[in-house]
Write an enzyme that holds these catalytic residues in place. Structure first.
Site, PDB file in Angstrom:
ATOM      1  N   SER A 138      36.321  40.590  40.283  1.00 26.37           N
ATOM      2  CA  SER A 138      36.934  41.678  41.051  1.00 26.37           C
ATOM      3  C   SER A 138      35.911  42.793  41.245  1.00 26.37           C
ATOM      4  O   SER A 138      35.050  43.011  40.379  1.00 26.37           O
ATOM      5  CB  SER A 138      38.131  42.244  40.287  1.00 26.37           C
ATOM      6  OG  SER A 138      38.616  43.416  40.924  1.00 26.37           O
ATOM      7  N   TYR A 151      41.385  45.951  32.202  1.00 26.14           N
ATOM      8  CA  TYR A 151      41.247  45.033  33.347  1.00 26.14           C
ATOM      9  C   TYR A 151      39.805  45.087  33.849  1.00 26.14           C
ATOM     10  O   TYR A 151      39.160  44.062  34.046  1.00 26.14           O
ATOM     11  CB  TYR A 151      42.233  45.398  34.459  1.00 26.14           C
ATOM     12  CG  TYR A 151      42.132  44.485  35.665  1.00 26.14           C
ATOM     13  CD1 TYR A 151      42.712  43.225  35.650  1.00 26.14           C
ATOM     14  CD2 TYR A 151      41.427  44.873  36.808  1.00 26.14           C
ATOM     15  CE1 TYR A 151      42.608  42.373  36.756  1.00 26.14           C
ATOM     16  CE2 TYR A 151      41.313  44.035  37.908  1.00 26.14           C
ATOM     17  CZ  TYR A 151      41.909  42.782  37.878  1.00 26.14           C
ATOM     18  OH  TYR A 151      41.790  41.941  38.954  1.00 26.14           O
TER      19      TYR A 151
HETATM   20  N1  LIG Z   1      45.311  41.134  44.131  1.00 29.69           N
HETATM   21  C1  LIG Z   1      44.208  41.885  44.136  1.00 29.69           C
HETATM   22  O1  LIG Z   1      44.154  42.968  44.734  1.00 29.69           O
HETATM   23  C2  LIG Z   1      42.972  41.392  43.419  1.00 29.69           C
HETATM   24  C3  LIG Z   1      41.763  42.082  43.633  1.00 29.69           C
HETATM   25  C4  LIG Z   1      40.616  41.628  43.010  1.00 29.69           C
HETATM   26  C5  LIG Z   1      40.658  40.520  42.193  1.00 29.69           C
HETATM   27  N2  LIG Z   1      41.842  39.855  41.996  1.00 29.69           N
HETATM   28  C6  LIG Z   1      41.811  38.680  41.134  1.00 29.69           C
HETATM   29  O2  LIG Z   1      42.180  37.558  41.915  1.00 29.69           O
HETATM   30  C7  LIG Z   1      42.760  36.564  41.070  1.00 29.69           C
HETATM   31  C8  LIG Z   1      44.086  36.121  41.667  1.00 29.69           C
HETATM   32  O3  LIG Z   1      44.977  37.219  41.622  1.00 29.69           O
HETATM   33  P1  LIG Z   1      46.205  37.349  42.633  1.00 29.69           P
HETATM   34  O4  LIG Z   1      46.076  38.651  43.284  1.00 29.69           O
HETATM   35  O5  LIG Z   1      46.312  36.108  43.443  1.00 29.69           O
HETATM   36  O6  LIG Z   1      47.392  37.494  41.565  1.00 29.69           O
HETATM   37  P2  LIG Z   1      48.786  36.760  41.414  1.00 29.69           P
HETATM   38  O7  LIG Z   1      49.428  36.464  42.712  1.00 29.69           O
HETATM   39  O8  LIG Z   1      49.536  37.602  40.427  1.00 29.69           O
HETATM   40  O9  LIG Z   1      48.389  35.367  40.744  1.00 29.69           O
HETATM   41  C9  LIG Z   1      47.961  35.304  39.410  1.00 29.69           C
HETATM   42  C10 LIG Z   1      47.904  33.846  39.009  1.00 29.69           C
HETATM   43  O10 LIG Z   1      47.457  33.819  37.643  1.00 29.69           O
HETATM   44  C11 LIG Z   1      48.327  32.968  36.914  1.00 29.69           C
HETATM   45  N3  LIG Z   1      48.427  33.388  35.530  1.00 29.69           N
HETATM   46  C12 LIG Z   1      48.659  34.627  35.032  1.00 29.69           C
HETATM   47  N4  LIG Z   1      48.794  34.571  33.703  1.00 29.69           N
HETATM   48  C13 LIG Z   1      48.643  33.261  33.346  1.00 29.69           C
HETATM   49  C14 LIG Z   1      48.703  32.557  32.119  1.00 29.69           C
HETATM   50  N5  LIG Z   1      48.939  33.199  30.971  1.00 29.69           N
HETATM   51  N6  LIG Z   1      48.522  31.229  32.143  1.00 29.69           N
HETATM   52  C15 LIG Z   1      48.284  30.563  33.304  1.00 29.69           C
HETATM   53  N7  LIG Z   1      48.213  31.171  34.489  1.00 29.69           N
HETATM   54  C16 LIG Z   1      48.409  32.501  34.511  1.00 29.69           C
HETATM   55  C17 LIG Z   1      49.685  33.130  37.610  1.00 29.69           C
HETATM   56  O11 LIG Z   1      50.497  32.003  37.321  1.00 29.69           O
HETATM   57  P3  LIG Z   1      51.815  31.995  36.390  1.00 29.69           P
HETATM   58  O12 LIG Z   1      52.346  33.391  36.348  1.00 29.69           O
HETATM   59  O13 LIG Z   1      52.716  31.010  37.062  1.00 29.69           O
HETATM   60  O14 LIG Z   1      51.321  31.501  35.067  1.00 29.69           O
HETATM   61  C18 LIG Z   1      49.264  33.163  39.067  1.00 29.69           C
HETATM   62  O15 LIG Z   1      49.135  31.856  39.543  1.00 29.69           O
HETATM   63  C19 LIG Z   1      42.896  37.220  39.693  1.00 29.69           C
HETATM   64  O16 LIG Z   1      41.839  36.812  38.886  1.00 29.69           O
HETATM   65  C20 LIG Z   1      42.808  38.697  39.996  1.00 29.69           C
HETATM   66  O17 LIG Z   1      42.348  39.425  38.870  1.00 29.69           O
HETATM   67  C21 LIG Z   1      42.998  40.268  42.594  1.00 29.69           C
END
Ligand SMILES: NC(=O)c1ccc[n+]([C@@H]2O[C@H](COP(=O)([O-])OP(=O)(O)OC[C@H]3O[C@@H](n4cnc5c(N)ncnc54)[C@H](OP(=O)(O)O)[C@@H]3O)[C@@H](O)[C@H]2O)c1
Length: 243
Positions: A138, A151
């Protein structure tokens, strides 16, 4: 986009990971889709061409379970070309909150889980002398800001780990790509008011177009330029910002 035949996507039940898994499946790849919410993974499988998505329920915080889950995925896929670690956790954190149990969960999902999955991928790819490793970091990991101390730290740790992996595996047929998305409209940010955020499918397209390119990648040119400045901005300026 380079085509892959067999991939593992950890964190495939929503957001970026789901979009990456869906795109891979649509391109003909067989994908082991890993997350805790099995019903979400099954719905992803039902929307993909038949037989392309294998739903695998797993909690990445259960580090001892990772070797068995990794082996089960490789066996079911009959090989492995690509691993994407997209699982992430960013709960709301108050400006004066210091909650170690919550912080521990953030580190477990964002960093330790990644190490557990990607160590196994690195070891396997080192033996087969081919494969692509992708970690979703990120822009938040580039600096220590007030709003999300752990984070930010978990993503900085992930970036450093992936850099070291990249250096270890250089010249051995294995690529290691770090992606640093900015804000995306996903469940993670549903509680935030984001004026400019990328949709996860556009982010997935960019990630997959460079998944085999070793190095650190921002998802757009403006982030690359802005964060080149922010990485060198003195910390006293961050102290004056609200988050
Ligand atoms: N959204 C943003 O603005 C943003 C910006 C920069 C970077 N990111 C990064 O991008 C990546 C994807 O994030 P997203 O925005 O797509 O978030 P999201 O929609 O909340 O998805 C998060 C994913 O992580 C999985 N996860 C969370 N805890 C888990 C656990 N204990 N075991 C297994 N799986 C787990 C969730 O699956 P389950 O809950 O079903 O387990 C879900 O599939 C992350 O690494 C995040 O830090 C996001």
């Amino acid at each position: 986009m380079r085509t892959y035949e067999r991939a593992i996507v950890v964190g495939a039940s929503s957001g970026l990971g789901r979009a990456i898994a869906a795109r891979l499946a649509a391109s003909g790849c067989r994908v082991a889709a890993v997350a805790r919410r099995l019903e979400r993974l099954e719905s992803l499988a039902s929307e993909a061409p038949p037989g392309r998505i294998l739903a695998l329920r797993h909690d990445v915080r259960r580090l001892d379970d990772v070797p068995e889950a990794f082996d089960a995925a490789c066996r079911a896929l009959e090989g492995l070309d690509l691993v994407v670690y997209s699982a992430g956790f960013m709960p709301p954190v108050g400006p004066t909150e210091f909650d170690t149990p919550k912080d521990r969960q953030i580190v477990e999902v964002n960093f330790l889980g990644a190490v557990a999955w990607l160590n196994l991928a690195a070891d396997r790819f080192l033996q087969t002398r081919r494969g692509a490793i992708v970690g979703i970091g990120s822009v938040a990991g580039d600096r220590g800001r007030k709003g999300q101390p752990v984070y930010n730290a978990s993503k900085a740790a992930l970036h450093a780990y992936l850099e070291a992996l990249r250096n270890r595996l250089h010249g051995k047929g294995v690529t290691v790509a770090t992606f640093k998305p900015g804000p995306m409209r996903t469940e993670m940010t549903a509680h935030l008011r984001l004026s400019r955020a990328m949709d996860p499918d556009s982010a997935a397209r960019i990630v997959l177009s460079k998944a085999h390119v070793s190095g650190e990648h921002y998802l757009c040119l403006s982030h690359r330029l802005v964060f080149a400045v922010l990485r060198n901005t003195p910390s006293w300026i961050f102290r004056r910002l609200p988050v």
